[in-house]
Design an enzyme around this catalytic site. Structure first.
Site, PDB file in Angstrom:
ATOM      1  CG  ASP A   1      12.007  16.612 -18.249  1.00  0.00           C
ATOM      2  OD1 ASP A   1      11.862  17.347 -19.241  1.00  0.00           O
ATOM      3  OD2 ASP A   1      11.064  16.012 -17.717  1.00  0.00           O
TER       4      ASP A   1
ATOM      5  CG  ASP B   1      13.349  16.077 -10.305  1.00  0.00           C
ATOM      6  OD1 ASP B   1      14.309  15.305 -10.509  1.00  0.00           O
ATOM      7  OD2 ASP B   1      12.204  15.836 -10.722  1.00  0.00           O
TER       8      ASP B   1
ATOM      9  CB  CYS C   1       6.939  25.035   9.641  1.00  0.00           C
ATOM     10  SG  CYS C   1       7.101  25.705   7.976  1.00  0.00           S
TER      11      CYS C   1
ATOM     12  CB  CYS D   1       6.521  28.232   5.572  1.00  0.00           C
ATOM     13  SG  CYS D   1       4.855  27.554   5.755  1.00  0.00           S
TER      14      CYS D   1
ATOM     15  CB  CYS E   1       3.585  27.384   9.540  1.00  0.00           C
ATOM     16  SG  CYS E   1       3.421  25.728   8.815  1.00  0.00           S
TER      17      CYS E   1
ATOM     18  CG  HIS F   1       3.609  23.430   5.153  1.00  0.00           C
ATOM     19  ND1 HIS F   1       4.412  23.930   6.156  1.00  0.00           N
ATOM     20  CD2 HIS F   1       3.670  22.072   5.267  1.00  0.00           C
ATOM     21  CE1 HIS F   1       4.906  22.932   6.865  1.00  0.00           C
ATOM     22  NE2 HIS F   1       4.477  21.794   6.343  1.00  0.00           N
TER      23      HIS F   1
END
Lengths: 348, 348
Positions: free
Chosen positions: B60, B248, B286, B288, B291, B317
C-alpha cells in the site's frame, strides 16, 4: 522431549513437531488437571486425541508444578493441599489422585507423584523429603497397577492397559548416598522406567553431573533412564553419552520466545543489532525448515516487531537443533556398538 | 490477499500461506519504512527475498496508516508530516517518497499515494480531499515511471523494471459523482490497475456497495480492479461476483486472533463454553489443515489457555476459508463464461 505444558508445545503445530522427528512430547498433569480438566479430556478420548498427537505422550506427576507454581501449599504424608495459580481455588493431590489424572489423560508414560526437593536443602530436610517421595512412589505404583487401563478408549488388543507405563523418580537432594539409597529401593519395586528428578533446580552443574553419575549405574540398563528438566545442548549430549535415554526441557522453546537461538556456532541473541542485515540462515549447518528458508535478519525483524511468527520460527529451529543433537548421538552410539560387535566377532 | 503488515501475515509461516494457495500478499509501506526501513530491505535484496516470499507482493502507499496510526499529522499539498507511532520521531511523506519506498521494497504492485477520506465527510471536505488525491496520483505515476526498476536485483530480462506496476486509488468519500469523476480522470492517466479506496471506514454497508457499483463500470475490464480493505466473507463473494478482481483485509487474521472463526455454518466464537467438548472440526465442510486435524474443543482450549498456537491455527483456518471462497467464485465464473461460449457456438 519437547515440552507441551498445556497440551501444546508453545507456538509449534503438531504437524511441524512430527516433521521435525519428535517421537514423544510431555504434557503437564497440573496444568491439564486445572484446564481443561482431566475428566473433560477423558470424555474426549484422552490427551492424544484431544490435542491430535498420535505419537507417545509422557505426563509428569504434577508434583513439580504444585511446588513451583501454586500458592499456599500444605504438605502432609497423605498428599498436598494447594491453590490454583489460575483462580486461587483449593485442590488436594495425593499419589493416587495424580495417577488417576494421568490415567484419565491416557498418557503412555505416567510419573509417580514425588516431592521435588528444593536446592539448597540440608540433610535432614532432604531425608524427610526423600521419605515422602519413597512412600508416595509405593502408593503411586500400587494405584497405577490397580487402575491402569480404566479409560473408555482402550484397544481390544490391550484390555488391561498394559501399554501404559509408570516411571519412578529418584530424589535425594544433592546427597549421593540418599540418591543411591532411593534408586536401589525404587529399582526393587520394579517400575517400567526410572527418572532422576530434583536436578536443574539451581545447583552448580558439576553437582548435577555428580548426581547423575552416582545414580545412573544403579538403574537397570534395559529400562528407560530419564533425567528430568535438563538442559543446555552440551548437557543433553553429555548425559546421553553417559547412558541417559530420555530428557525433557522447556529451554529450547522458552529461549526461542526470548529470541535466543541455539546453533552449531553457539548461542545467538537474534535481537542483537549485528543481525539486522545478516542474510545468513540462523545456523548455516542446520537443515531445519527455518534455516532452509529464513535469514537471521528476518528473524531479528520479527522479534523486534513483536510478531508472533518470531516465537514459532525460533522454536522450530531450537527444537530441530535439540532433536538433531539426539539423532547424532544415537547414530554415533549405534555405530560404536556395531563397531564393538564387529571387533568381538573378529576376536572370536 | 492476506495482509502481511510488517512483512509477515501475523502468526502464519510463509510455507503455510503457499500451501493454502495464497498467490499474493500485502506489505505495509508505512510499517516497513519505519521498521526495519526500506533502505535496509533494498540492501537485502527487496521484500520478496527479505521475508522469503517468491510470489506476488503488493504494497500500500502508506497513506492509510499515516492517517490512522500516526500522531500529529500535518497535511499540505506537498505531502504529509507525521510522527511515528513507534517512537514519536518525525517523518515527511510525499507521493514521490512513498513511491521511492515502494520501489526499494521491490513490490510487484505499488499503490499511488492518496488521502483516505474519513467518514463522515461533508461535500466540501470530500472535494478538497479528492483534489489532493488526484494531484498526488499524477505525481505518484510520474515518479513511478521515471524510477521504477531502480533496484539492484533486477532481472536482466526486465532492465527497466517493467514487471513493476502502479495502481491508482479512487477516492471521493460517499459522493457518487465525485467517485465517478475521480475514476474517469484516473483511467485517462493509464495506470496498470485501479483500486477503490476509502471504503469500509465506518459507513453502512449499502453505501459501500453503492460506491463500488458506481465506480466499477468506469474502470477498464482488462486491468485489475481492486477494492481495498474489505470485508466479511459474504461481502467479498458479492464484490467478486460484481467484477472485483482483488481485495485485501485484515479481518480473517485479526478475527482469528480474537477467537472468531468464519465457517460454512456462520461465525463461531471459539472461546464459547459450548465448544468445550466439541470434537467436531472448526468447519465440517472445510478441508484446510486445521479442520483436518484439530477439534473445536482443542482450539477453544488453546484460546482459553492463551496459547500462541491458537492465533496460528485460527488464522490458518480463516485464511483457508477466505481463499476457498475466492477459488469457488473463480471456478463458477469460469464455468459461466465457458457455458456462455458454448452457448454462443451453439447459437452460431
Amino acid at each position: 522431549m519437547p515440552v507441551g505444558t498445556q497440551g501444546t508445545v508453545k507456538a509449534v503445530p503438531q504437524e511441524t513437531l512430527e516433521s521435525l522427528g519428535a517421537e514423544i512430547i510431555l504434557g503437564n498433569t497440573y496444568h491439564l488437571y486445572l484446564r481443561p480438566g482431566h475428566e473433560a479430556i477423558r470424555r474426549m478420548g484422552g490427551l492424544h486425541r484431544f490435542i491430535s498427537w498420535p505419537r507417545a505422550l509422557l505426563t509428569d506427576s504434577g508434583g513439580f508444578q504444585v511446588f513451583s507454581l501454586s500458592g499456599l501449599r500444605k504438605v502432609t504424608d497423605d498428599g498436598v493441599q494447594f491453590r490454583s495459580h489460575l483462580d486461587g481455588s483449593s485442590h488436594f493431590f495425593t499419589p493416587e489422585h495424580s495417577i488417576d489424572v494421568q490415567i484419565a489423560l491416557g498418557a503412555d508414560i505416567c510419573m509417580a507423584f514425588d516431592e521435588c526437593t528444593e536446592y539448597p536443602a540440608d540433610r535432614q530436610r532432604a531425608e524427610e523429603s526423600l521419605r515422602l517421595t519413597m512412600a508416595w512412589a509405593t502408593r503411586s505404583l500400587a494405584h497405577f497397577r490397580a487402575h491402569r487401563g480404566e479409560v473408555p478408549w482402550l484397544e481390544p488388543s490391550d484390555p488391561k492397559g498394559c501399554c501404559m507405563q509408570c516411571f519412578a523418580i529418584v530424589q535425594g537432594g544433592m546427597y549421593a548416598d540418599l540418591r543411591r539409597q532411593c534408586a536401589e529401593r525404587l529399582v526393587e519395586m520394579d517400575f517400567d522406567g526410572y527418572a532422576i528428578g530434583g536436578l536443574s533446580v539451581g545447583e552448580p552443574r558439576e553437582l548435577t553431573l555428580e548426581m547423575i553419575a552416582e545414580v545412573l549405574p544403579l538403574l537397570p540398563k534395559d529400562k528407560p533412564r530419564y533425567v528430568m528438566g535438563v538442559g543446555y545442548p552440551d548437557e543433553i549430549e553429555q548425559y546421553a553419552r553417559m547412558g541417559v535415554d530420555m530428557m525433557d526441557c522447556v529451554l529450547p522453546t522458552r529461549a526461542a520466545r526470548h529470541a535466543l537461538l541455539f546453533t552449531s556456532e553457539g548461542r545467538l541473541n537474534i535481537k542483537n543489532k549485528q543481525f539486522a542485515e545478516d542474510r545468513n540462515p540462523p545456523d548455516p549447518a542446520c537443515s531445519c525448515p527455518v534455516c532452509r528458508r529464513y535469514s537471521r535478519a528476518y528473524l531479528r525483524h520479527l522479534t523486534q516487531a513483536g510478531e508472533p511468527l518470531a516465537a514459532t520460527l525460533n522454536s522450530i529451529h531450537n527444537l530441530a537443533f535439540y532433536l538433531g543433537i539426539m539423532q547424532r548421538v544415537r547414530a554415533s552410539l549405534h555405530a560404536e556398538s556395531a563397531g564393538a560387535e564387529t571387533q568381538l566377532k573378529a576376536d572370536g
